[in-house]
Scaffold this active site. Structure first.
Site, short mmCIF file in Angstrom:
data_model
loop_
_atom_site.label_atom_id
_atom_site.label_comp_id
_atom_site.label_asym_id
_atom_site.label_seq_id
_atom_site.Cartn_x
_atom_site.Cartn_y
_atom_site.Cartn_z
N ASP A 14 -1.64 -12.15 -3.43
CA ASP A 14 -1.17 -11.13 -4.53
C ASP A 14 -0.27 -11.91 -5.64
O ASP A 14 -0.45 -12.02 -6.92
CB ASP A 14 -0.62 -9.82 -4.35
CG ASP A 14 -1.40 -9.25 -3.16
OD1 ASP A 14 -2.51 -9.32 -2.93
OD2 ASP A 14 -0.74 -8.67 -2.38
N SER A 57 -1.43 -4.04 -6.14
CA SER A 57 -0.31 -5.02 -6.09
C SER A 57 1.05 -4.88 -7.24
O SER A 57 1.36 -5.65 -7.69
CB SER A 57 -0.66 -6.41 -6.17
OG SER A 57 -0.65 -7.06 -5.27
N SER A 58 1.43 -3.22 -7.26
CA SER A 58 2.39 -3.13 -8.22
C SER A 58 3.53 -3.81 -7.79
O SER A 58 4.55 -4.29 -8.80
CB SER A 58 2.57 -1.82 -8.13
OG SER A 58 2.84 -1.04 -6.93
N SER A 59 4.02 -4.00 -6.38
CA SER A 59 5.29 -4.69 -5.86
C SER A 59 5.16 -6.08 -6.31
O SER A 59 6.13 -6.53 -6.66
CB SER A 59 5.27 -4.44 -4.43
OG SER A 59 4.31 -5.18 -3.56
N SER A 84 14.79 1.60 -13.85
CA SER A 84 13.33 1.64 -13.97
C SER A 84 13.19 2.90 -15.09
O SER A 84 13.96 3.82 -14.93
CB SER A 84 12.47 1.65 -12.88
OG SER A 84 12.30 3.10 -12.40
N GLU A 143 -10.98 -10.12 1.64
CA GLU A 143 -9.92 -9.52 2.00
C GLU A 143 -9.27 -9.64 3.60
O GLU A 143 -10.19 -9.73 4.38
CB GLU A 143 -10.37 -7.86 2.09
CG GLU A 143 -9.43 -6.94 1.45
CD GLU A 143 -8.98 -7.14 -0.01
OE1 GLU A 143 -8.07 -7.73 -0.21
OE2 GLU A 143 -9.64 -6.65 -0.91
N HIS A 144 -7.99 -9.52 3.64
CA HIS A 144 -7.28 -10.28 5.01
C HIS A 144 -7.87 -11.61 5.28
O HIS A 144 -7.70 -11.91 6.54
CB HIS A 144 -7.65 -8.97 6.01
CG HIS A 144 -6.82 -8.06 5.69
ND1 HIS A 144 -5.65 -7.53 6.23
CD2 HIS A 144 -7.16 -7.10 4.83
CE1 HIS A 144 -5.35 -6.45 6.10
NE2 HIS A 144 -6.08 -6.03 4.99
C1 GLA Z 1 -2.07 -7.16 0.77
C2 GLA Z 1 -1.39 -8.56 1.10
C3 GLA Z 1 -2.44 -9.91 0.60
C4 GLA Z 1 -3.65 -9.78 1.58
C5 GLA Z 1 -4.27 -8.33 1.18
C6 GLA Z 1 -5.48 -8.02 2.04
O1 GLA Z 1 -2.57 -6.90 -0.73
O2 GLA Z 1 -0.35 -8.54 0.20
O3 GLA Z 1 -1.55 -10.89 1.13
O4 GLA Z 1 -3.30 -9.80 2.80
O5 GLA Z 1 -3.31 -6.97 1.55
O6 GLA Z 1 -6.59 -9.03 1.55
#
Ligand code: GLA
Length: 393
Positions: A183, A137-139, A78, A44-45
């Site tokens: 994502d 990550s719906s977007s 939508s 993450e990050h």
């Molecule tokens: C969001 C961002 C990703 C990533 C995560 C954290 O999902 O879209 O690129 O940085 O946060 O891991």
């Protein structure tokens, strides 16, 4: 990256998108494409620090039915929300002008045009069952469905990597969220039964087997319903800390810092920047360890790494929240073998790797703990790795 807080329909109730498109737009679509949301197993990050991530595509998708028009009008609709048909002209697309979910398809169209691709006017109908604002990550699911459709319809011949970079451009420069490449990589490159081990420096990806069922496990997603946005400051401030840390340490990106370098780094960085850096450096290491374990003993061995990831995100990176901590702690106390927040943080979802025979106990305990704490009821469901973006009709 989400704003509406609405949840798409459950998988069983999906609409016939082709028929609905005809009803709404008065003609058949040229095709229907879909792209999944993702769960990040660990890492993450780390993506924007040129590090390692291990997400997988999930069995919940955004679908788009699209028909090319013979003018430069774009009409978007939508199946959820109350925005009605949004109509715009290709030449008027500018960052900062789109609203709600339409930012995502319009951002992709804008990014493709910026690359010199001749995107035609089009009608587009979206349906998604990736919960919005849940950190799944719906977007990006919307963006990846749209770019897959437009790649086919324009014959642009974009590779997966081109599509990853174009959707990142859409997010960064059109939507205004300074996110990395994790994502969309998961959504575009995902495969059933596998997680996507991505090196965000050279963007090479390797599929790593990840199946919970043979190990007698399920992966629960606990959507806390705390909605978040990666364009409102917290995400960008963490990214800025990482860039500052890399600069002070004299490296291109935090990817270049090893766990063994941390002691020396602590003397060079201010206390907060050091903790941000320590999260990224140890998280990269945890991703590598997870990949190693999945190739050996399998998913039942990765619980402690998930727990350590959560502690690091909570204490060093400081992007958890009381609801995520409660979901993680309660899952662990009731039988999960590992749990962590997943996604960008400040809300969204936690994951809990749970023995099948403890699943109900964990679900019940989390619901009760949320009620007792006065939090909104969480939504809890299982996920497993699924296929990446594709044309379905
Ligand atoms: C969001 C961002 C990703 C990533 C995560 C954290 O999902 O879209 O690129 O940085 O946060 O891991």
């Amino acid at each position: 990256m989400q704003e509406t807080g609405q949840t798409g329909p459950a998988p069983a109730t999906r609409v016939d998108l082709g028929a609905r498109f005809e009803q709404e737009f008065g003609g058949a679509p040229d095709g229907v494409w879909q792209a999944p949301g993702r769960v990040n197993l660990i890492g993450e990050h780390t993506d924007y620090n040129e590090g390692f991530v291990l997400p997988f595509a999930i069995d919940r998708t955004a679908r788009v039915a699209v028909a090319v028009r013979h003018d430069s009008t774009v009409r978007l609709l939508s199946t959820y929300g109350d925005q009605g048909v949004v109509s715009t002209i290709l030449d008027s697309l500018q960052p900062g002008t789109a609203k709600g979910w339409t930012k995502y398809p319009l951002g992709v169209i804008w990014a493709l045009r910026e690359r010199g691709i001749d995107v035609p006017g089009l009608d587009l109908l979206l349906d998604s069952n990736v919960p919005l604002g849940a950190g799944l990550s719906s977007s990006h699911a919307i963006e990846c469905a749209v770019i897959t459709a437009l790649n086919d319809l324009t014959g642009a011949g974009l590779s997966a990597q081109d599509m990853v970079l174009a959707t990142q451009r859409a997010e960064n420069d059109f939507v205004g969220a300074p996110t990395g490449i994790m994502d969309q990589s998961a959504s575009l490159r995902g495969s059933g039964g596998h997680a996507v081990f991505l090196d965000c420096r050279d963007q090479t990806a390797r599929l790593v087997p990840f199946e919970t069922q043979p190990a007698g496990l399920v992966l629960l997603v606990i959507d806390t319903k705390v909605s978040h946005s990666h364009s409102d400051g917290g995400y960008a401030s963490r990214r800025a800390s990482c860039e500052l840390g890399a600069e002070v340490l004299g490296v291109k990106a935090l990817r270049d810092v090893e766990v063994a370098d941390l002691e020396e780094a602590s003397g060079l960085l201010d206390e907060v920047t050091f903790r941000r850096v320590r999260h990224v450096v140890t998280e990269n290491d945890r991703v590598l360890q997870t990949v190693e374990l999945l190739g050996g003993p399998g998913p039942s061995a990765i619980g402690p790494l998930l727990d350590a990831s959560h502690a690091s995100l909570r204490d060093d990176f400081e992007i958890s929240c009381p609801e995520l901590d409660l979901a993680v702690d309660t899952s662990r106390a009731n039988g999960a073998i590992g749990a962590r927040m997943t996604g960008g943080g400040f809300g969204g979802a936690a994951i809990a790797l749970t023995p099948v025979d403890a699943e109900q106990k964990v679900r019940d305990a989390v619901v009760k703990a949320f009620t007792d704490a006065g939090f909104a009821a969480p939504e809890i469901f299982t996920v497993s790795p699924a296929a990446g973006a594709t044309r379905i009709s």
